[in-house]
Design a protein around this motif. Structure first.
Motif, PDB file in Angstrom:
ATOM      1  N   ASN A  95       0.814  -1.219   0.000  1.00  0.00           N
ATOM      2  CA  ASN A  95       0.000   0.000   0.000  1.00  0.00           C
ATOM      3  C   ASN A  95       0.846   1.268   0.000  1.00  0.00           C
ATOM      4  N   LYS A 100      -2.187   4.280  -4.160  1.00  0.00           N
ATOM      5  CA  LYS A 100      -2.898   3.675  -3.035  1.00  0.00           C
ATOM      6  C   LYS A 100      -2.903   4.612  -1.829  1.00  0.00           C
ATOM      7  N   ASN A 104      -6.282   5.722   0.150  1.00  0.00           N
ATOM      8  CA  ASN A 104      -6.407   5.471   1.587  1.00  0.00           C
ATOM      9  C   ASN A 104      -6.510   6.766   2.389  1.00  0.00           C
ATOM     10  N   ARG A 107     -10.044   8.124   2.074  1.00  0.00           N
ATOM     11  CA  ARG A 107     -10.992   7.395   2.925  1.00  0.00           C
ATOM     12  C   ARG A 107     -10.874   7.840   4.381  1.00  0.00           C
ATOM     13  N   ASP A 361      -3.915  -1.062   5.047  1.00  0.00           N
ATOM     14  CA  ASP A 361      -4.133   0.183   4.306  1.00  0.00           C
ATOM     15  C   ASP A 361      -4.502   1.350   5.218  1.00  0.00           C
ATOM     16  N   THR A 363      -7.097   2.018   6.799  1.00  0.00           N
ATOM     17  CA  THR A 363      -8.531   2.325   6.868  1.00  0.00           C
ATOM     18  C   THR A 363      -9.214   1.310   7.778  1.00  0.00           C
ATOM     19  N   GLU A 409     -17.944   3.807   0.259  1.00  0.00           N
ATOM     20  CA  GLU A 409     -16.902   3.185  -0.558  1.00  0.00           C
ATOM     21  C   GLU A 409     -15.661   2.835   0.276  1.00  0.00           C
ATOM     22  N   GLY A 410     -15.239   1.571   0.185  1.00  0.00           N
ATOM     23  CA  GLY A 410     -13.973   1.143   0.752  1.00  0.00           C
ATOM     24  C   GLY A 410     -13.916   1.014   2.253  1.00  0.00           C
ATOM     25  N   SER A 414     -15.225  -6.120   2.674  1.00  0.00           N
ATOM     26  CA  SER A 414     -15.246  -6.654   1.307  1.00  0.00           C
ATOM     27  C   SER A 414     -14.087  -6.112   0.466  1.00  0.00           C
ATOM     28  N   ARG A 415     -13.449  -5.027   0.869  1.00  0.00           N
ATOM     29  CA  ARG A 415     -12.331  -4.503   0.067  1.00  0.00           C
ATOM     30  C   ARG A 415     -11.120  -5.425   0.085  1.00  0.00           C
ATOM     31  N   TYR A 416     -11.106  -6.380   0.994  1.00  0.00           N
ATOM     32  CA  TYR A 416      -9.981  -7.311   1.049  1.00  0.00           C
ATOM     33  C   TYR A 416     -10.231  -8.600   0.257  1.00  0.00           C
TER      34      TYR A 416
END
Length: 417
Positions: A95, A100, A104, A107, A361, A363, A409-410, A414-416
């Motif tokens: 990251n 990226k 990040n 977010r 990341d 987040t 978003e993000g 599920s982002r992984y």
């Protein structure tokens, strides 16, 4: 509808408050004998949405190698036998690209700015006091290279309409006159006037009392041993040998989240990032911070409470190790004396360490899972205090079936995938 929250740190307690506000019956399970006795106890005391920055940043891999040779390095790596440590470090380094980092950072700022607004409203609603100040953060920069590097962060701040000021030495002294003995060592500063400060432990305990008045039940001394599932739903948890059922479950266990989620087949890439702090009585008001400063070179914050200063920072990747390393105390004292000589009574300071729940990341993980009634609010790293109110309000809207006030978003697990 009954909801069980796991964990009574600042994230779990704010989550309980916001769910109770929506009329849910909430029970909080906590292994300690009171709120905020883990990571939330001695953090740096900053509410810093403007300084919400990923640790995974361009240049960090090379800096990490360099820091290994420095006495007062902001990052230290202590190898363990845990393979998860190396998976985490690898994914964090992946990251560290500019693209990226920008995603990040965006977010983090989005959630953190919203969280600060939620905290302001919470104060209006409850009159809660936690030695809080609304006087901003001053990020002090020691080199011209650091002054140049903040331009990338300023672009993101402008994108999200976050107010900021770039200060020269005279500008620094106007907001932090206590730096009068050391300002000659600084090339400049980035001031974020919307940031706040406060004692996270005090806030969490007083908010827990407010939540109790709203009907929230806190069960302390509860060791969560297992989580029970049937098909695509969680049916209960086992704590101290007793099974407890509810309609909805929320994980707010921070660093210990992966151990629980592993039991039900969920891989949560959260790993401890060990931090340290000193809390010292103020000796000389004129040689102490007005609000909070962040030393960009050493990644250490010095924050003003009523009659104390809190010096916090550093990152140690060393597993679930809570030993107090005297070398870290030496670094905290060095930076304090370098910037605020005579400001705090360091020999009388309380020395503390805690494990920040970090994602690769940076987040946090906030949202639903493959189990329809099981939610996660964890992984905030160094920003748990900053993002707690926004995370609680955000997830409460999701649980209630309402549209959140910020973009989703993000933010969930599920982002992984």
């Amino acid at each position: 509808m009954n909801i069980i929250i796991l964990g009574a740190g600042v994230v779990g307690t704010t989550q309980a408050y916001y769910l109770a506000k929506k009329g849910y019956k909430v029970t909080v399970f906590e292994r300690h004998e009171g709120p905020a006795l883990d990571t939330s106890y001695g953090n740096a005391g900053q509410i810093s949405p403007g300084y919400a920055t990923p640790w995974a940043a361009p240049g960090i891999p090379l800096k990490a190698i360099k820091w290994m040779l420095e006495e007062h390095a902001p990052l230290a790596i202590r190898p363990t036998a845990d393979l998860n440590q190396y998976k985490f470090m690898w994914n964090m380094f992946l990251n560290c690209t500019s693209s990226k980092y920008a995603v990040n950072k965006s977010r983090l700022v989005r959630l953190s700015e919203y969280s600060r607004d939620c905290l302001v409203q919470l104060r209006k609603d409850t009159d809660i006091y936690y030695e809080n100040r609304s006087l901003g953060t001053t990020q002090v920069l020691r080199t011209a290279k650091q002054m140049e590097a903040i331009k990338a962060d300023i672009e993101i701040l402008e994108k999200f309409n976050v107010p900021y000021e770039v200060l020269d030495q005279d500008g620094i002294l106007k907001v932090e006159p206590g730096l009068k003995e050391s300002v000659h060592k600084l090339a400049g500063a980035l001031r974020l006037p919307g940031d706040e400060t406060g004692d996270c432990f005090l806030f969490t305990n007083r908010l827990a009392d407010i939540a109790k008045g709203m009907g929230v039940e806190f069960k302390f001394g509860q060791n969560i041993e297992d989580i029970l599932v049937e098909h695509n739903k969680v049916t209960g948890i086992k704590a101290n040998g007793v099974v407890h059922t509810a309609d909805i479950f929320v994980d707010c266990l921070g660093t210990y989240t992966p151990f629980l989620l592993k039991k039900i087949g969920i891989k949560a890439p959260i790993y401890p990032l060990k931090g340290y702090s000193l809390t010292a009585p103020i000796i000389d008001e004129t040689s102490a911070p007005t609000s909070t400063i962040l030393d960009e070179t050493y990644k250490i914050a010095i924050t003003r409470f009523d009659n104390r200063i809190r010096i916090g920072g550093m990152a140690e990747i060393s597993g679930y190790n809570l030993n107090l390393n005297p070398k870290r105390r030496k670094t905290l004292e060095f930076v304090t004396n370098d910037l605020y000589p005579g400001g705090g009574d360091l020999p009388k300071a309380e020395f503390w360490t805690g494990l920040r729940p970090k994602t690769p990341d940076s987040t946090p993980i906030i949202g639903g899972t493959e189990y329809t009634n099981f939610f996660i609010n964890a992984g905030h790293g160094t920003l748990g205090w900053t993002q707690s109110c926004g995370s609680g309000a955000y997830l409460s809207d999701i649980i209630a079936g309402n549209k959140p006030e910020i973009d989703t978003e993000g933010l969930d697990i599920s982002r992984y995938k």
